[in-house]
Design a protein around this motif. Structure first.
Motif, PDB file in Angstrom:
ATOM      1  N   ALA A 121      29.292  63.057  34.415  1.00  0.00           N
ATOM      2  CA  ALA A 121      30.723  63.278  34.204  1.00  0.00           C
ATOM      3  C   ALA A 121      31.269  64.271  35.211  1.00  0.00           C
ATOM      4  O   ALA A 121      30.524  65.062  35.807  1.00  0.00           O
ATOM      5  CB  ALA A 121      30.965  63.790  32.779  1.00  0.00           C
TER       6      ALA A 121
ATOM      7  N   GLU B 240      37.736  61.927  39.588  1.00  0.00           N
ATOM      8  CA  GLU B 240      36.949  60.824  40.118  1.00  0.00           C
ATOM      9  C   GLU B 240      36.032  61.272  41.252  1.00  0.00           C
ATOM     10  O   GLU B 240      34.890  60.792  41.368  1.00  0.00           O
ATOM     11  CB  GLU B 240      37.858  59.699  40.597  1.00  0.00           C
ATOM     12  CG  GLU B 240      37.141  58.412  40.936  1.00  0.00           C
ATOM     13  CD  GLU B 240      36.488  57.754  39.724  1.00  0.00           C
ATOM     14  OE1 GLU B 240      35.527  56.972  39.918  1.00  0.00           O
ATOM     15  OE2 GLU B 240      36.914  58.026  38.584  1.00  0.00           O
TER      16      GLU B 240
ATOM     17  N   PHE C 271      33.009  63.101  39.764  1.00  0.00           N
ATOM     18  CA  PHE C 271      32.161  62.110  39.099  1.00  0.00           C
ATOM     19  C   PHE C 271      31.389  61.281  40.117  1.00  0.00           C
ATOM     20  O   PHE C 271      30.178  61.084  39.984  1.00  0.00           O
ATOM     21  CB  PHE C 271      33.023  61.207  38.215  1.00  0.00           C
ATOM     22  CG  PHE C 271      32.325  59.956  37.766  1.00  0.00           C
ATOM     23  CD1 PHE C 271      31.105  60.006  37.097  1.00  0.00           C
ATOM     24  CD2 PHE C 271      32.890  58.709  38.014  1.00  0.00           C
ATOM     25  CE1 PHE C 271      30.469  58.841  36.685  1.00  0.00           C
ATOM     26  CE2 PHE C 271      32.260  57.541  37.608  1.00  0.00           C
ATOM     27  CZ  PHE C 271      31.046  57.607  36.946  1.00  0.00           C
TER      28      PHE C 271
ATOM     29  N   PRO D 187      29.088  54.365  40.299  1.00  0.00           N
ATOM     30  CA  PRO D 187      30.033  54.754  39.244  1.00  0.00           C
ATOM     31  C   PRO D 187      30.365  53.639  38.257  1.00  0.00           C
ATOM     32  O   PRO D 187      30.395  53.867  37.044  1.00  0.00           O
ATOM     33  CB  PRO D 187      31.272  55.190  40.036  1.00  0.00           C
ATOM     34  CG  PRO D 187      30.720  55.706  41.334  1.00  0.00           C
ATOM     35  CD  PRO D 187      29.569  54.796  41.643  1.00  0.00           C
TER      36      PRO D 187
ATOM     37  N   ARG E 241      29.569  53.666  34.198  1.00  0.00           N
ATOM     38  CA  ARG E 241      30.610  53.511  33.180  1.00  0.00           C
ATOM     39  C   ARG E 241      30.263  52.383  32.204  1.00  0.00           C
ATOM     40  O   ARG E 241      30.575  52.468  31.021  1.00  0.00           O
ATOM     41  CB  ARG E 241      31.956  53.245  33.844  1.00  0.00           C
ATOM     42  CG  ARG E 241      32.628  54.482  34.422  1.00  0.00           C
ATOM     43  CD  ARG E 241      34.044  54.181  34.875  1.00  0.00           C
ATOM     44  NE  ARG E 241      34.829  55.392  35.050  1.00  0.00           N
ATOM     45  CZ  ARG E 241      35.129  55.938  36.236  1.00  0.00           C
ATOM     46  NH1 ARG E 241      34.694  55.357  37.359  1.00  0.00           N
ATOM     47  NH2 ARG E 241      35.838  57.048  36.304  1.00  0.00           N
TER      48      ARG E 241
ATOM     49  N   GLY F  50      32.118  59.196  33.745  1.00  0.00           N
ATOM     50  CA  GLY F  50      33.507  59.269  34.167  1.00  0.00           C
ATOM     51  C   GLY F  50      34.076  60.642  33.918  1.00  0.00           C
ATOM     52  O   GLY F  50      33.385  61.664  34.038  1.00  0.00           O
ATOM     53  N   THR F  51      35.343  60.675  33.572  1.00  0.00           N
ATOM     54  CA  THR F  51      36.001  61.930  33.256  1.00  0.00           C
ATOM     55  C   THR F  51      35.653  62.363  31.830  1.00  0.00           C
ATOM     56  O   THR F  51      35.085  61.585  31.052  1.00  0.00           O
ATOM     57  CB  THR F  51      37.515  61.786  33.375  1.00  0.00           C
ATOM     58  OG1 THR F  51      37.960  60.818  32.404  1.00  0.00           O
ATOM     59  CG2 THR F  51      37.922  61.325  34.779  1.00  0.00           C
TER      60      THR F  51
ATOM     61  N   GLU G  82      37.022  59.963  29.276  1.00  0.00           N
ATOM     62  CA  GLU G  82      36.255  58.722  29.149  1.00  0.00           C
ATOM     63  C   GLU G  82      34.996  58.932  28.316  1.00  0.00           C
ATOM     64  O   GLU G  82      34.639  58.090  27.474  1.00  0.00           O
ATOM     65  CB  GLU G  82      35.884  58.199  30.532  1.00  0.00           C
ATOM     66  CG  GLU G  82      37.053  57.651  31.340  1.00  0.00           C
ATOM     67  CD  GLU G  82      36.610  57.209  32.726  1.00  0.00           C
ATOM     68  OE1 GLU G  82      36.411  56.001  32.932  1.00  0.00           O
ATOM     69  OE2 GLU G  82      36.455  58.092  33.598  1.00  0.00           O
TER      70      GLU G  82
END
Length: 306
Positions: free
Chosen positions: A233, A237, A240, A251, A255, A261-262, A265
């Motif tokens: 995390a 972006e 990440f 990435p 996910r 992600g962030t 997320e």
């Protein structure tokens, strides 16, 4: 929901590297530090070389004070069940009652070949007997003797010592099997774990374990239900993506299959897992040098959990 840190030191970590992550785990408020039990890297050099899981946990038992400590998971091929019971009980004493044992059949044949460890083709029976023996040794009253005669192991007049500090050391059984694994979890486990599952499969797998508990008259609510997932995390972006590159993952793939992600997320994904019945999540942390990553999760993700 409880967050635990889960590491893979066989990929390349010294005891001091592991200690730094474990102490950060404690300082930052996570519930537990767990490690894999492997002796060979899965790609890469593995430098500086493997560390033994229970030797590591013995050290951490004396250098931490709050967090739970355990394996996800120890292989039945590595240790005779009587020796494993002694090791775990001793580390539990050393930690003041903070140890948990994850036990499985083992799967990585190359590490067995590399270090001369026998790797039988059929190991599920070994797992069933080890679970019965280890828990049986711990539960034998002091002064009594424990005996066991099985296909794989025989114990004769064991004093069943030492005893753990805990009245019952939590035992974790996991895997994706449809029948035999849920049945073992129902008989022996305090926690059922799904390692790296497809998200859509989680409710059905948990339902199978609950059904196995009901079939033997055990309350399914007695078990914890957990998953282990890679966690990568970042604040944005760019951060990440940098962390994804550092662990050699894409990435988009992270996910799809992990907690990635962030912060928003990751929180959303954890919320969905909670709705699916997950109460404990093992965050697989692959870059043990990036302690800022743990700090970010502790500050930006953990406070938002259900």
């Amino acid at each position: 929901m409880t967050l635990r840190i889960f590491t893979e030191p066989q990929q390349g970590a010294s005891y001091d590297d592991i200690l730094a992550v474990a102490q950060a785990t404690e300082t930052l408020g996570f519930d537990a530090f767990f490690r894999s039990d492997h002796y060979l890297a899965m790609g890469g050099s593995g430098l500086p070389g493997p560390t033994d899981a229970w030797t590591t946990l013995a050290g951490l038992a004396r250098e931490t004070s709050r967090i739970r400590l355990g394996t996800l998971v120890s292989s039945v091929t590595y240790r005779a069940p009587g020796i494993l019971a002694i090791q775990v009980a001793q580390v539990d004493q050393m930690s003041g009652g903070r140890v948990e044992l994850g036990l499985g059949t083992g799967w990585f044949e190359e590490e067995h070949l590399a270090y001369g460890i026998p790797f039988p083709a059929k190991r599920f029976g070994m797992l069933e007997e080890q679970l019965e023996i280890v828990t049986g040794l711990w539960e034998t009253p002091v002064g009594d003797r424990y005996n066991f005669a099985g296909e794989h192991y025989t114990l004769v007049d064991s004093p069943a010592l030492p005893k753990p500090a805990q009245a019952r050391v939590p035992v974790i059984v996991g895997g994706g099997g449809a029948k035999r694994t849920p049945a073992l979890a129902a008989r022996f486990a305090t926690e059922f774990n799904l390692p790296f599952p497809e998200f859509a499969d989680v409710p059905g797998k948990f339902a199978g374990v609950r059904a196995a508990c009901t079939a033997i008259g055990r309350d399914p609510g007695e078990l914890h239900y957990s998953v282990a997932l890679i966690a990568v995390a970042g604040r944005d972006e760019a951060e990440f993506a940098r962390r994804a590159a550092a662990v050699g993952r894409e990435p988009a793939e992270l996910r799809e299959h992990g907690l990635a992600g962030t912060a928003a997320e990751v929180v959303d994904r954890l919320g969905a897992l909670a709705e699916a019945g997950v109460d404990t999540v093992y965050l697989q942390i692959m870059d043990l040098a990036d302690l800022d990553h743990l700090d970010f999760i502790a500050r930006e993700v953990a406070p938002q959990l259900p």
